[in-house]
Write a protein that holds these residues in place. Structure first.
Motif, PDB file in Angstrom:
ATOM      1  N   UNK A   1     -29.859  26.863  39.879  1.00  0.00           N
ATOM      2  CA  UNK A   1     -30.279  25.670  41.097  1.00  0.00           C
ATOM      3  C   UNK A   1     -29.175  24.378  40.720  1.00  0.00           C
ATOM      4  N   UNK A   2     -28.490  24.449  39.823  1.00  0.00           N
ATOM      5  CA  UNK A   2     -27.651  23.408  39.518  1.00  0.00           C
ATOM      6  C   UNK A   2     -26.032  23.997  39.336  1.00  0.00           C
ATOM      7  N   UNK A   3     -25.018  23.379  39.708  1.00  0.00           N
ATOM      8  CA  UNK A   3     -23.725  23.775  39.519  1.00  0.00           C
ATOM      9  C   UNK A   3     -22.793  22.658  38.724  1.00  0.00           C
ATOM     10  N   UNK A   4     -21.978  23.397  37.828  1.00  0.00           N
ATOM     11  CA  UNK A   4     -20.970  22.499  37.270  1.00  0.00           C
ATOM     12  C   UNK A   4     -19.713  22.303  38.320  1.00  0.00           C
ATOM     13  N   UNK A   5     -19.313  21.199  38.621  1.00  0.00           N
ATOM     14  CA  UNK A   5     -18.250  21.077  39.681  1.00  0.00           C
ATOM     15  C   UNK A   5     -16.998  20.546  38.943  1.00  0.00           C
ATOM     16  N   UNK A   6     -17.176  19.895  37.652  1.00  0.00           N
ATOM     17  CA  UNK A   6     -15.733  19.316  37.235  1.00  0.00           C
ATOM     18  C   UNK A   6     -15.060  20.514  36.540  1.00  0.00           C
ATOM     19  N   UNK A   7     -13.743  20.648  36.631  1.00  0.00           N
ATOM     20  CA  UNK A   7     -12.992  21.698  36.036  1.00  0.00           C
ATOM     21  C   UNK A   7     -12.509  21.320  34.454  1.00  0.00           C
ATOM     22  N   UNK A   8     -12.323  20.103  34.263  1.00  0.00           N
ATOM     23  CA  UNK A   8     -11.701  19.580  32.983  1.00  0.00           C
ATOM     24  C   UNK A   8     -12.819  18.902  32.133  1.00  0.00           C
ATOM     25  N   UNK A   9     -12.827  19.022  31.065  1.00  0.00           N
ATOM     26  CA  UNK A   9     -13.911  18.134  30.082  1.00  0.00           C
ATOM     27  C   UNK A   9     -13.687  16.698  30.163  1.00  0.00           C
ATOM     28  N   UNK A  10     -14.583  15.889  30.389  1.00  0.00           N
ATOM     29  CA  UNK A  10     -14.297  14.384  30.724  1.00  0.00           C
ATOM     30  C   UNK A  10     -14.681  13.745  29.389  1.00  0.00           C
ATOM     31  N   UNK A  11     -14.037  12.649  29.238  1.00  0.00           N
ATOM     32  CA  UNK A  11     -14.216  11.864  28.005  1.00  0.00           C
ATOM     33  C   UNK A  11     -14.112  12.708  26.739  1.00  0.00           C
ATOM     34  N   UNK A  12     -13.088  13.420  26.446  1.00  0.00           N
ATOM     35  CA  UNK A  12     -13.253  14.590  25.503  1.00  0.00           C
ATOM     36  C   UNK A  12     -13.318  14.079  23.980  1.00  0.00           C
ATOM     37  N   UNK A  13     -14.029  14.746  23.145  1.00  0.00           N
ATOM     38  CA  UNK A  13     -13.909  14.672  21.738  1.00  0.00           C
ATOM     39  C   UNK A  13     -13.644  16.020  20.806  1.00  0.00           C
ATOM     40  N   UNK A  14     -12.987  15.666  19.755  1.00  0.00           N
ATOM     41  CA  UNK A  14     -12.965  16.989  19.149  1.00  0.00           C
ATOM     42  C   UNK A  14     -13.541  17.129  17.888  1.00  0.00           C
ATOM     43  N   UNK A  15     -13.949  18.191  17.524  1.00  0.00           N
ATOM     44  CA  UNK A  15     -15.179  18.594  16.491  1.00  0.00           C
ATOM     45  C   UNK A  15     -14.301  19.361  15.503  1.00  0.00           C
ATOM     46  N   UNK A  16     -14.777  19.305  14.500  1.00  0.00           N
ATOM     47  CA  UNK A  16     -14.174  20.246  13.337  1.00  0.00           C
ATOM     48  C   UNK A  16     -15.287  20.733  12.079  1.00  0.00           C
ATOM     49  N   UNK A  17     -15.050  21.706  11.522  1.00  0.00           N
ATOM     50  CA  UNK A  17     -15.712  22.398  10.336  1.00  0.00           C
ATOM     51  C   UNK A  17     -15.368  21.280   9.254  1.00  0.00           C
ATOM     52  N   UNK A  18     -16.294  20.940   8.462  1.00  0.00           N
ATOM     53  CA  UNK A  18     -16.120  20.106   7.229  1.00  0.00           C
ATOM     54  C   UNK A  18     -16.299  20.938   5.971  1.00  0.00           C
ATOM     55  N   UNK A  19     -14.843  20.721   5.170  1.00  0.00           N
ATOM     56  CA  UNK A  19     -15.087  21.159   3.908  1.00  0.00           C
ATOM     57  C   UNK A  19     -14.628  20.180   2.697  1.00  0.00           C
ATOM     58  N   UNK A  20     -15.165  20.452   1.782  1.00  0.00           N
ATOM     59  CA  UNK A  20     -15.090  19.305   0.381  1.00  0.00           C
ATOM     60  C   UNK A  20     -13.730  19.232   0.003  1.00  0.00           C
ATOM     61  N   UNK A  21     -12.991  17.841  -0.116  1.00  0.00           N
ATOM     62  CA  UNK A  21     -11.931  17.886  -0.730  1.00  0.00           C
ATOM     63  C   UNK A  21     -11.759  18.439  -1.941  1.00  0.00           C
ATOM     64  N   UNK A  22     -10.662  19.262  -2.220  1.00  0.00           N
ATOM     65  CA  UNK A  22     -10.423  19.936  -3.405  1.00  0.00           C
ATOM     66  C   UNK A  22     -10.946  21.480  -3.347  1.00  0.00           C
ATOM     67  N   UNK A  23     -11.786  21.827  -2.525  1.00  0.00           N
ATOM     68  CA  UNK A  23     -12.042  23.312  -2.411  1.00  0.00           C
ATOM     69  C   UNK A  23     -10.856  24.032  -1.344  1.00  0.00           C
ATOM     70  N   UNK A  24      -9.515  24.109  -1.612  1.00  0.00           N
ATOM     71  CA  UNK A  24      -8.663  24.272  -1.065  1.00  0.00           C
ATOM     72  C   UNK A  24      -8.593  26.017  -0.565  1.00  0.00           C
ATOM     73  N   UNK A  25      -9.177  26.587  -1.510  1.00  0.00           N
ATOM     74  CA  UNK A  25      -9.406  28.317  -1.314  1.00  0.00           C
ATOM     75  C   UNK A  25     -10.200  28.433   0.086  1.00  0.00           C
ATOM     76  N   UNK A  26     -11.356  27.728   0.049  1.00  0.00           N
ATOM     77  CA  UNK A  26     -12.156  27.818   1.083  1.00  0.00           C
ATOM     78  C   UNK A  26     -11.539  27.234   2.371  1.00  0.00           C
ATOM     79  N   UNK A  27     -10.992  25.892   2.297  1.00  0.00           N
ATOM     80  CA  UNK A  27     -10.304  25.496   3.636  1.00  0.00           C
ATOM     81  C   UNK A  27      -9.339  26.709   4.062  1.00  0.00           C
ATOM     82  N   UNK A  28      -8.490  27.232   3.070  1.00  0.00           N
ATOM     83  CA  UNK A  28      -7.487  28.230   3.637  1.00  0.00           C
ATOM     84  C   UNK A  28      -8.094  29.421   4.266  1.00  0.00           C
ATOM     85  N   UNK A  29      -9.137  30.039   3.439  1.00  0.00           N
ATOM     86  CA  UNK A  29      -9.922  31.213   4.025  1.00  0.00           C
ATOM     87  C   UNK A  29     -10.768  31.086   5.399  1.00  0.00           C
ATOM     88  N   UNK A  30     -11.176  29.913   5.492  1.00  0.00           N
ATOM     89  CA  UNK A  30     -11.944  29.537   6.863  1.00  0.00           C
ATOM     90  C   UNK A  30     -10.909  29.196   8.126  1.00  0.00           C
TER      91      UNK A  30
END
Length: 277
Positions: free
Chosen positions: A212-241
């Motif tokens: 019953x609704x439709x998305x009309x915009x083609x691009x994301x507005x007011x964009x924000x960037x999201x990231x996975x968080x890994x503890x500093x020092x855990x370089x092996x997990x950071x590289x693996x992920x």
């Protein structure tokens, strides 16, 4: 008979070799519990992170299952309120944060990020409406339904007082509601001309209202960037992920999830801008 023996022997040797390689890869990944990727996530924000029959669901849960599987790991999600996620990670209560965590310079000082997602706002109208807004400027003179306190509300007020007024296009009337479903109800009842909401939430609203609704915009507005968080020092997990995420991009799982949830992959420039704030 000898030939069959040789083939069987070769197969056995291959199986042992592959098993050894997998074991080595798993051993190189430093996780809290052997064979398990523990995930910190606030399971209260659909469709990114929520509960279905007691199990984690949503974009993050889907993606992490794919990534963990490529590393030979199972997933275990620790439901944690958003304000405590970083503290839980640095306190080693789980291995990684996967909870629509925005990248900010302040957080980047505390944890390492793996950028993986761009979200922001989308515009929705009634299905079949002649009004098909693409950008914020198209909202001049319109009634806009929005979640109360959303990040784009101040931007809409500024746009209304500036661009809309200067060009005599009419002011933007922002109608704020306690929840996205209530904002959608205002749109469905024609109390609003358009709904401005999170991109993935907008797709969820389209699905739940059965078109019953439709998305009309083609691009994301007011964009924000999201990231996975890994503890500093855990370089092996950071590289693996990081490697596991790239694998999901190569095999198409990542792109399928982006399409399903109406989200986008961030560009290198957008990621760099997020780190700068």
């Amino acid at each position: 008979m000898a030939c069959k023996y040789k083939i069987t022997t070769v197969k056995a040797l291959l199986a042992i070799t592959l098993s050894g390689l997998l074991g080595s890869a798993q051993a190189a990944v430093n996780t809290k519990q052997e064979g398990v990727l523990s995930i910190g996530s606030d399971l209260t924000w659909a469709p990114y992170d929520y509960l279905v029959d007691g199990e984690a669901a949503g974009f993050d849960a889907d993606l992490m299952k794919h990534m963990a599987a490529s590393l030979g790991l199972k997933t275990k999600t620790e439901d944690t309120r958003f304000a405590s996620l970083i503290l839980g990670l640095t306190g080693h209560h789980y291995d990684v944060i996967a909870s629509a965590l925005y990248i900010t310079p302040e957080r980047a000082k505390q944890i390492n990020y793996i950028p993986y997602l761009k979200t922001g706002g989308s515009l929705m109208t009634l299905k079949g409406s002649e009004f098909m807004p693409q950008t914020k400027k198209d909202l001049c003179g319109k009634k806009v339904a929005s979640l109360k306190g959303a990040a784009w509300v101040p931007a809409l007020h500024k746009l209304s007082a500036g661009y809309c007024a200067e060009n005599k296009l009419g002011s933007i009337t922002v109608q704020e509601y306690p929840s996205s479903p209530l904002a959608a109800q205002a749109l469905l009842s024609r109390a609003a001309d358009v709904q401005f909401d999170d991109a993935a939430v907008s797709q969820m609203m389209v699905d739940q209202t059965k078109g019953r609704l439709q998305i009309t915009s083609k691009e994301i507005l007011e964009p924000v960037i999201i990231g996975l968080g890994v503890a500093k020092g855990n370089d092996s997990l950071l590289a693996a992920l990081t490697s596991a995420l790239e694998e999901q991009k190569k095999n198409g799982n990542y792109q399928a999830l982006l399409k399903k949830y109406n989200l986008q992959e961030p560009s290198a420039e957008e990621i760099a801008a997020a780190y700068k704030g």
